[in-house]
Each structure stands twice: as structure tokens, then as C-alpha cells.
Motif scaffolding. Structure first.
Motif, PDB file in Angstrom:
ATOM      1  N   UNK A  66       1.129  -1.275  -0.268  1.00  0.00           N
ATOM      2  CA  UNK A  66       0.028   0.458  -0.009  1.00  0.00           C
ATOM      3  C   UNK A  66       0.901   1.089  -0.806  1.00  0.00           C
ATOM      4  N   UNK A  67       0.563   2.174  -0.611  1.00  0.00           N
ATOM      5  CA  UNK A  67       1.222   3.443  -1.039  1.00  0.00           C
ATOM      6  C   UNK A  67       2.713   3.530  -1.083  1.00  0.00           C
ATOM      7  N   UNK A  68       3.389   3.108   0.036  1.00  0.00           N
ATOM      8  CA  UNK A  68       5.006   3.742  -0.621  1.00  0.00           C
ATOM      9  C   UNK A  68       5.532   2.039   0.000  1.00  0.00           C
ATOM     10  N   UNK A  69       5.249   1.428   0.513  1.00  0.00           N
ATOM     11  CA  UNK A  69       5.915   0.257   1.533  1.00  0.00           C
ATOM     12  C   UNK A  69       7.082  -0.341   0.174  1.00  0.00           C
ATOM     13  N   UNK A  70       8.115  -0.388   0.791  1.00  0.00           N
ATOM     14  CA  UNK A  70       9.428  -1.008  -0.060  1.00  0.00           C
ATOM     15  C   UNK A  70       9.315  -2.271   0.571  1.00  0.00           C
ATOM     16  N   UNK A  71       9.480  -3.313   1.856  1.00  0.00           N
ATOM     17  CA  UNK A  71       9.776  -4.338   2.335  1.00  0.00           C
ATOM     18  C   UNK A  71       9.363  -5.887   1.996  1.00  0.00           C
ATOM     19  N   UNK A  72       9.763  -6.300   1.136  1.00  0.00           N
ATOM     20  CA  UNK A  72       9.469  -7.225   0.798  1.00  0.00           C
ATOM     21  C   UNK A  72       9.059  -7.879   2.289  1.00  0.00           C
ATOM     22  N   UNK A  73       7.426  -8.246   1.829  1.00  0.00           N
ATOM     23  CA  UNK A  73       6.951  -9.626   3.111  1.00  0.00           C
ATOM     24  C   UNK A  73       7.359 -10.446   3.423  1.00  0.00           C
ATOM     25  N   UNK A  74       7.574 -11.661   2.631  1.00  0.00           N
ATOM     26  CA  UNK A  74       8.799 -12.336   2.968  1.00  0.00           C
ATOM     27  C   UNK A  74      10.059 -12.681   3.359  1.00  0.00           C
ATOM     28  N   UNK A  75      11.129 -11.549   2.733  1.00  0.00           N
ATOM     29  CA  UNK A  75      12.520 -11.561   3.043  1.00  0.00           C
ATOM     30  C   UNK A  75      13.133 -10.832   3.763  1.00  0.00           C
ATOM     31  N   UNK A  76      12.566  -9.825   3.521  1.00  0.00           N
ATOM     32  CA  UNK A  76      12.478  -7.962   4.058  1.00  0.00           C
ATOM     33  C   UNK A  76      13.433  -7.397   3.171  1.00  0.00           C
ATOM     34  N   UNK A  77      13.989  -7.190   1.656  1.00  0.00           N
ATOM     35  CA  UNK A  77      14.465  -6.876   0.930  1.00  0.00           C
ATOM     36  C   UNK A  77      13.734  -5.925   0.536  1.00  0.00           C
ATOM     37  N   UNK A  78      14.808  -4.314   0.649  1.00  0.00           N
ATOM     38  CA  UNK A  78      14.189  -3.722  -0.154  1.00  0.00           C
ATOM     39  C   UNK A  78      14.443  -2.794  -0.935  1.00  0.00           C
ATOM     40  N   UNK A  79      14.952  -3.787  -1.963  1.00  0.00           N
ATOM     41  CA  UNK A  79      16.219  -3.127  -3.554  1.00  0.00           C
ATOM     42  C   UNK A  79      15.448  -3.687  -4.098  1.00  0.00           C
TER      43      UNK A  79
END
Length: 80
Positions: A66-79
Motif C-alpha cells: 500500500x502506498x510507498x511500502x518497499x519491504x518484501x513481506x517474505x524476506x525483508x529485501x528493500x532493493x
């Protein structure tokens, strides 16, 4: 009842790659994984039509936030 009166089956959901994507998707021969919803989307109960798809190169799958979320819910990757 004619064919025009019969209810049609729902369209198949397909992943359409964007030409400007910076991260290549997984092989065409392997199905893409669905990684779930981001934390904010789950918390506020955002309708699916208001979420945005994101590619996680580490998990090789797509998750929705939602909106500007950037963190993968499975592994926490932000890139990506």
C-alpha cells in the motif's frame, strides 16, 4: 438460453512485464511466486485494487503493498 446470455468465465490473471523494469523477472518457464501483502496493506485492510505490485529479486516473486511500502513481506529485501 443463447451464448450471449450465459455468464462468461473470469479472465485469467497474467503478469505483464514492464519494458522499463530495472530487475529482470524469473525465467519464462517457471511460474512467478506470489509473496503476499505488505505489512501496511495488511494492517489497514487495503482493498486489493489499491495495492501496488513490487518485484523481489531475492525471492523471485511479486508482492503487493500500500502506498510507498518497499519491504518484501517474505524476506525483508528493500532493493527490488
Amino acid at each position: 438460453m443463447s451464448k450471449a446470455d450465459e455468464p462468461s468465465s473470469p479472465p485469467k490473471t497474467e503478469i505483464i512485464p514492464f519494458p522499463q523494469s530495472r530487475v529482470p523477472t524469473s525465467s519464462r518457464h517457471k511460474p512467478t511466486k506470489y509473496l503476499g501483502l505488505g505489512a501496511m496493506a495488511k494492517t489497514i485492510g487495503a482493498p486489493e485494487r489499491q495495492t501496488t505490485g513490487h518485484w523481489c529479486s531475492r525471492c523471485q516473486g511479486i508482492w503487493y503493498g500500500y502506498l510507498l511500502e518497499v519491504t518484501c513481506p517474505a524476506c525483508g529485501n528493500r532493493h527490488g
